[in-house]
Design an enzyme around this catalytic site. Sequence first.
Site, short mmCIF file in Angstrom:
data_model
loop_
_atom_site.label_atom_id
_atom_site.label_comp_id
_atom_site.label_asym_id
_atom_site.label_seq_id
_atom_site.Cartn_x
_atom_site.Cartn_y
_atom_site.Cartn_z
N LYS A 271 0.85 -1.20 0.00
CA LYS A 271 0.00 0.00 0.00
C LYS A 271 0.88 1.24 0.00
O LYS A 271 1.90 1.28 0.68
CB LYS A 271 -0.88 0.02 1.25
CG LYS A 271 -2.02 -0.96 1.24
CD LYS A 271 -2.92 -0.78 2.45
CE LYS A 271 -3.99 -1.85 2.51
NZ LYS A 271 -4.97 -1.79 1.42
N ARG A 345 -10.05 -11.64 2.07
CA ARG A 345 -10.89 -12.72 1.53
C ARG A 345 -10.19 -14.07 1.66
O ARG A 345 -10.86 -15.10 1.74
CB ARG A 345 -11.28 -12.39 0.08
CG ARG A 345 -10.12 -12.26 -0.84
CD ARG A 345 -10.48 -11.54 -2.15
NE ARG A 345 -10.63 -10.09 -1.96
CZ ARG A 345 -10.98 -9.24 -2.92
NH1 ARG A 345 -11.24 -9.69 -4.13
NH2 ARG A 345 -11.08 -7.95 -2.68
N1 BES Z 1 -8.02 -3.85 4.32
C1 BES Z 1 -8.18 -3.48 2.98
C2 BES Z 1 -9.47 -2.72 2.70
C3 BES Z 1 -9.64 -1.40 3.40
C4 BES Z 1 -9.36 -0.22 2.77
C5 BES Z 1 -10.14 -1.34 4.69
C6 BES Z 1 -9.56 0.99 3.41
C7 BES Z 1 -10.33 -0.14 5.33
C8 BES Z 1 -10.03 1.03 4.69
C9 BES Z 1 -8.16 -4.73 2.09
O1 BES Z 1 -7.37 -5.76 2.54
C10 BES Z 1 -7.62 -4.32 0.77
O2 BES Z 1 -6.48 -3.98 0.71
N2 BES Z 1 -8.46 -4.38 -0.26
C11 BES Z 1 -8.06 -4.01 -1.56
C12 BES Z 1 -8.65 -5.00 -2.53
C13 BES Z 1 -8.13 -4.87 -3.95
C14 BES Z 1 -6.67 -5.30 -4.00
C15 BES Z 1 -8.97 -5.72 -4.86
C16 BES Z 1 -8.57 -2.60 -1.86
O3 BES Z 1 -9.66 -2.27 -1.43
O4 BES Z 1 -7.84 -1.85 -2.48
MG MG Z 2 -5.38 -5.57 1.82
#
Ligand code: BES
Ligand code: MG
Length: 493
Positions: A271, A345
Amino acid sequence: MHIIYSKVLTATPDMLICPIFEDGKSGDISDTGLGKIVKDMQKNKLFKAQTGEYKLVYSSSKGLPKRILLVGLGKIIKVNDGLIRNTVAKVLKSHLGKDINTIGVLTYKALDLYTKPLAEGIMLVNYNFAQYKTGKDMKKAKEKLFSDLILFGKNISVSVKKAVKEAQILSDSVNLVRDLVNGAPNYITVDNFAKEAKAIAKKHKYSIKVYDRAWIEKKGMGALLSVNNGSGNKTAKLVVMEYKPKVMTKKDPVLFVGKGLIFDAGGYNLKPSKYIEDMHQDKAGGALVVGIFNALKDLKIKRHVVGIVPLTENLIDAYAQKPSDVVTSYSGKTIEIRNTDAEGRLILADALAYGVETFKPEYTIDFATLTGACMVALGDRYAGLLGNNESLMKAIKKSADKTDELVWELPIHDDFRQAMKGKVADLRNIDNGTSSLAGTSKAAAFLEYFVGKSKWAHLDIAGTAYNEKPKATDYPFATGYGLRLMIDFLENC
Ligand code: BES
Ligand code: MG
Ligand code: ZN
């Protein structure tokens, strides 16, 4: 917090809250010595008691508290639980401070019906997160807490007292969730999270199992393990809690599964700044499960409930999973890792498949801060609701409207299910090319492959669990969203 009941109004509280309806009979409070003050103010249009209107009055009268906080609730016919809870919370929050340790609240017959939301509004703002502050800063944060709540009323009924007690159990549990979610990831580690869950189980005498990485390996939970591989300490756990009341309305349990991602750096799909800093919130689903368990016994919930929390970090090290890795999940289905940041997931897939197989639940509900897409779609007021069973989702919607912990249904189209099929493995953890479109739905479509025939609902709480801009009953950061919602669901399912 101590709860005290008093038939007569005394000068004890540092501040007295007087909730007043715009068209209510202040006759209800007239014999408290306050009736005249309120009546005069209303007559002189100094205070009409419109929704959210408030006035802090200082009294020098001997029998009255020094500070009297008049809180307008608007017209009686327009009042509902959410309005009462939010109005009282918002006004009280802005008046808490140093010299206020005992809060009084005036109750009367017309208010009785709204005791629970009223008490919740008061109790939910009695929170702060000052664990990491020291010295003056800590003192200052703590000054806003109060320790006693006195309810004044001539005829406080048993049902009013019961509602207050319930509100207290709920708010305590919400605060427990908030603490766990706010907890820094070097404090609330996998081990310490599991310890907290154990402490709750011990307190209420639930059975709890905390399985370690060796057990997870033996069971073949390859998806959870794969996420955990990037964690330097290789500590993954699966927490399984069970509440079995003596009197149960149904035998088959309700299964709750919560994402317990201690810190989500994204893995090799790292990230960037602005998206990584607050990823200690990624354990909010798991924290919610623990919070729910804190409330079950005290609230005498009559359902058999199982709670499962898969715990791990999502980091990078030499053994971390890579995009294009293929893993075999507990269910036997193989998964192509297309994006290491779609890790929630993966850990849920194993927890869900294990939970459904082991406990054969009537309902399965999972909570997860799963997709940024959910925040984009629904913001911070609605959680995304998805699932495979209309009546289950209807029941959750009903509880959501009642508790003001809102949900909005999003679809799982068959195309989304197809999109999650793998190129070389059975499934893939993100779809090809269009993963930013309908991201919440596709994540749910992926989870659906692991719930078998169980009646299942998924709550994406990415937008609601943690907010910089708090709503009336919250403070910045963790909200404890979902606790009141799920308890209401359990009371009615
Ligand atoms: N934990 C994150 C989602 C999230 C984002 C929670 C902001 C709280 C605040 C999750 O694990 C994630 O990184 N999801 C990705 C999925 C994508 C790679 C398909 C996302 O939302 O970018
Ligand atoms: Mg994630
Ligand atoms: Zn995550």
